[in-house]
Scaffold this active site. Structure first.
Site, PDB file in Angstrom:
ATOM      1  CD  GLU A   1      -0.293   5.415  -3.990  1.00  0.00           C
ATOM      2  OE1 GLU A   1      -1.150   4.535  -4.168  1.00  0.00           O
ATOM      3  OE2 GLU A   1       0.233   5.616  -2.876  1.00  0.00           O
TER       4      GLU A   1
ATOM      5  CG  ASP B   1      -2.051   0.944   1.181  1.00  0.00           C
ATOM      6  OD1 ASP B   1      -2.374   1.414   0.070  1.00  0.00           O
ATOM      7  OD2 ASP B   1      -2.636   1.213   2.236  1.00  0.00           O
TER       8      ASP B   1
ATOM      9  CG  ASP C   1      -7.654   4.757   0.542  1.00  0.00           C
ATOM     10  OD1 ASP C   1      -7.646   3.516   0.641  1.00  0.00           O
ATOM     11  OD2 ASP C   1      -6.751   5.484   0.980  1.00  0.00           O
TER      12      ASP C   1
END
Length: 799
Positions: A408, A405, A483
């Site tokens: 990015e 997670d 999300d």
């Protein structure tokens, strides 16, 4: 963001006339008077690479997106020089290259235009960073439609939209918000029933304008790097997607448990809470294969550690969960806490593995542990080290899967939400700034994770999940769409995102069922589960801030509905596993938008809600509250209502009743749908017979079922079973032929076939040309028989 018009105003440069031409095997070079070189590579008769250099110099030819095993080779190639242009001809298409300005026109062999340059390639110097802003503009023809582009939260048809690919932590994103978590710069164009594709392989921030600014122009551009794109000719959308998928790759088969139902939350802790969760699933008989541990299992959010107060004996807990049929999946983020007493941090410091700023200091950013440094996953040495860190978690603790997670990378408390653009990266020996490496950072992290998890789970298959991705990331892992929010709008968004991702070569995908942010009511949760069980990756995940989001959290009525649909997921596992087999072997998307399924029907070009689960099951979720049904479009052909066997002739929009305990699900006529018995987890039961639902058609339909040991690598040595069925129906007879491949011996010996819609009462039955007694195959009324799995031909005749 730089707009199309701004680029036009600011010192645009264009190729001038061609002064040199060279043909070298599969490559053709055109050089212009002002130093532009076009390198045109024939990959296949219908797949062409266009690569442009300025100032006579190409950048090093390197890409993370490409699959090592891409299919290459063409049947025909002819290059002719004519007065206004060069003409390149393959067995599928012709390419016209204008001598005056290097503009391209691609046509089929009947000279029907497929794709053509408007301004074509042009560029301007990037004064802020150096290098060029590179741009391509194409003519948008009347009636042309556009699809693909990954996880965009917008209508499946991108006509009139503008999008940006810059991998971004987009918490609680909204409809049409840009950019999102993934950068997949690939689109499918559809013009007059001819499909083509464009993959702009450039890892800088890229932009696509699909006739938004100018209604007759589609353009794409990047903040740096090369104009380097691949063109794929269909003429079917499916052929385009398969060609792109071949270029960028597919994953290995996952373990079957990875296709089961997964439960997650931020966060399940301590150990007692995890065990209570597992116990509730089994007590309520709701199937589940995996439980996820979010960041709170760690000691102070330090990756590769355990909080010994919350989880005093993680190895024992993982073992106990496994005995009860649960796999454990743990989260690992990229940010490494700055702590000299933390072994992971110290190893990275000692070896110089952290990213640095342009002038030398380490890049630092705040994430969950506080101030962190970030490994440079574009360095192969760092990837090897990172993969090795999983040894204790996988080999010693017994964890079954890993979830990357925040990759990015997400950085808190800064306006950009990510790393500074001057951060330096190795980029596998092609040093660059974060401007170029940003979109592939998460991809290279999960690549390193995959390599490590695969090594330490062997001889089992790995399961890895990522949030951030660039084209080609599908080779390593599953993904989800980040999300989202517990709203009806996000239920709609999840549906279009899955279709779009599958059309973009990335089929192992799902959403946070029920919504990550905020709290769904029972109706929304049930409707989301009803959709989510038809997505390749099926996981409930929530922030936990607003209440519980387990299947039993919304009262008995909703619990029963959720159980019913999760059980259906487990019944359809052999069908889903076969879908996955076709995806990795043929590049066939696991979900098909209606336009991919039938592009000739213009009614499908703007449909968002309906989709094909595999090739033979049509699904249409209910996406608004208090609904007792919905209108939906059924594509051409005949479709059986899954719930009541009503047959509907397609090509029409119809109202379909669907109270809270159902959604519209239809099965294509002629389909043979394999089913397992309901299990609480994969492997709980030995499969004693394979159930097959057979749907009559007056005509021919092909079906198949792929099976193996459900884990491990013996399937790569021929230990698999692939059964292909050919069903041929006539007014008074039904013939089913079976063709077998592979040497895996399935545990069952019989098929239990249930016939739907037979227009005749069975009079005689022949198996492999021998008449059999109805009693010997347990003929039950007119619709159920049991036959040996090894038959070659089954022949039913009416009385």
């Amino acid at each position: 963001m730089i707009t199309n018009t701004e680029v036009e105003k600011r010192g645009n440069q264009h190729p001038s006339h061609i002064v040199d031409f060279k043909h070298d095997n599969d490559k053709i070079y055109f050089t212009t008077h002002n130093g532009v070189i076009l390198e045109l590579t024939i990959l296949r008769d219908s797949a062409i690479r266009f690569r442009y250099a300025t100032e006579h110099v190409f950048e090093p030819d390197f890409s993370y997106a490409l699959n090592d095993d891409v299919s290459l080779g063409y049947n025909e190639l002819e290059v002719k020089e004519e007065i206004p242009e060069y003409v390149i001809t393959t067995s599928k298409i012709k390419i016209y290259v204008q001598k005056a300005d290097l503009k391209i026109q691609i046509v089929d062999l009947d000279d029907v235009v497929i794709c053509e340059d408007e301004l074509g390639f042009h560029w301007e110097e990037n004064f802020d960073y150096g290098g060029n802003i590179v741009k391509m503009s194409k003519v948008c023809h009347s009636g042309e439609s556009y699809y693909g582009m990954g996880d965009k939260a917008s209508h499946t048809n991108l006509k009139g939209k503008r999008v940006n690919n810059w991998v971004t932590d987009s918490y609680a994103y909204g409809k049409d918000q840009e950019p999102l978590y993934k950068a997949i710069p690939f689109y499918v164009g559809l013009k007059e029933n001819i499909a083509y594709g464009v993959f702009f392989d450039n890892s800088f921030s890229t932009y696509f304008d699909f006739a938004n600014e100018k209604r007759n122009v589609t353009s794409f551009w990047a903040d740096g790097g090369e104009m380097n794109y691949y063109f794929f000719y269909g003429p079917k959308i499916g052929q385009v997607v398969e060609a792109y998928t071949d270029l960028t790759g597919v994953p290995e088969l996952p373990p079957l448990w990875a296709l089961g139902f997964h439960q997650s939350k931020w966060s399940y802790y301590p150990e007692k809470k995890v065990k209570e969760l597992a116990s509730s699933f089994r007590k309520l008989k709701i199937p589940c294969d995996a439980i996820y541990l979010d960041i709170d299992y760690m000691e102070g959010f330090r990756c590769f550690t355990w909080n010994n107060r919350r989880f005093p004996n993680p190895k024992k807990m993982v073992e106990e969960l496994e005995k009860d049929g649960f796999k454990t999946v743990t989260m690992i983020d990229p940010g490494i806490k700055i702590d000299r007493d933390y072994w992971v941090y110290q190893q990275a410091m000692d070896n110089g593995f952290f990213c640095r700023r342009a002038d030398g200091p380490h890049f630092k950013g705040k994430v969950w542990p506080g101030e962190c440094k970030f490994p440079d996953f574009t360095n192969p040495e760092v990837r090897e080290w990172w993969g090795g860190l999983y040894k204790e978690m996988i080999s010693d603790m017994g964890v079954h899967g890993v979830w990357n997670d925040m990759n990015e990378p997400a950085v808190m408390e800064v306006p950009t939400k990510t790393a500074n653009l001057d951060v330096r990266h190795d980029y596998d020996g092609h040093p660059c700034s974060h401007r170029k490496a940003h979109n592939v950072y998460g991809m290279q992290m999960v690549r390193a994770t995959y390599d490590g998890v695969k090594k330490f789970t062997f001889p089992k298959r790995p399961f890895v999940l990522t949030r951030a991705a660039y084209s080609g990331t599908q080779r390593y892992c599953a993904t989800w769409t980040g999300d989202n929010v517990a709203t009806w709008e996000h239920l709609w968004i999840a549906n279009v995102q899955m279709q779009r991702m599958c059309m973009s070569g990335y089929s192992f995908v799902g959403s946070d069922i029920g919504g990550f942010a905020e709290q769904p009511n029972g109706e929304l949760f049930a409707r989301w589960v009803q959709l989510g069980i038809f997505h390749p990756f099926c996981r409930v995940h929530s922030s936990g801030d607003h209440g519980e989001q387990e299947p039993w959290s919304f009262g008995d009525e909703i619990t029963d509905i959720v159980r019913k649909f999760i059980e259906l997921r487990y019944q359809l596992l052999p069908y889903l596993y076969t879908m996955f087999y076709k995806y990795i072997n043929n590049g066939l998307p696991m979900l098909q938008s209606l336009v991919l399924y039938d592009q000739e029907d213009t009614q499908t070009h703007f449909r968002t809600d309906e989709f094909l689960f595999g090739e033979q099951i049509l699904v249409c979720p209910v996406q608004e509250p208090n609904a007792k049904g919905r209108r939906m479009y059924l594509p051409k052909g005949k479709w059986f209502n899954f719930w009541n066997d009503e047959v509907i002739e397609g090509g029409v929009e119809k109202w379909i009743p669907a109270d809270i305990d159902e959604i519209p699900v239809f099965v294509k006529e002629g389909a043979m749908i394999p089913k397992y018995p309901v299990q609480q987890y994969v492997g709980e039961k030995e499969i004693k017979e394979l159930e097959i639902d057979v749907y009559y058609t007056e005509g021919i339909e092909n079906s198949s079922v792929y099976e193996d040991q459900q884990d491990g690598y013996d399937y790569k040595k021929g230990r698999y079973s692939l059964r292909k069925f050919r069903l041929r129906g006539k007014k008074n007879e039904l013939i089913i032929q079976q063709f077998k491949d592979g040497n895996f011996i399935t545990p069952y010996t019989k098929f239990k076939m249930t016939f739907h819609g037979l227009p005749f009462k069975i009079g005689s039955i022949e198996i492999d040309n021998e008449v059999v007694n109805p009693k010997d195959i347990k003929l039950n009324g007119n619709n159920v028989i049991e036959v040996s799995k090894d038959f070659t031909e089954l022949h039913l005749t009416g009385q």
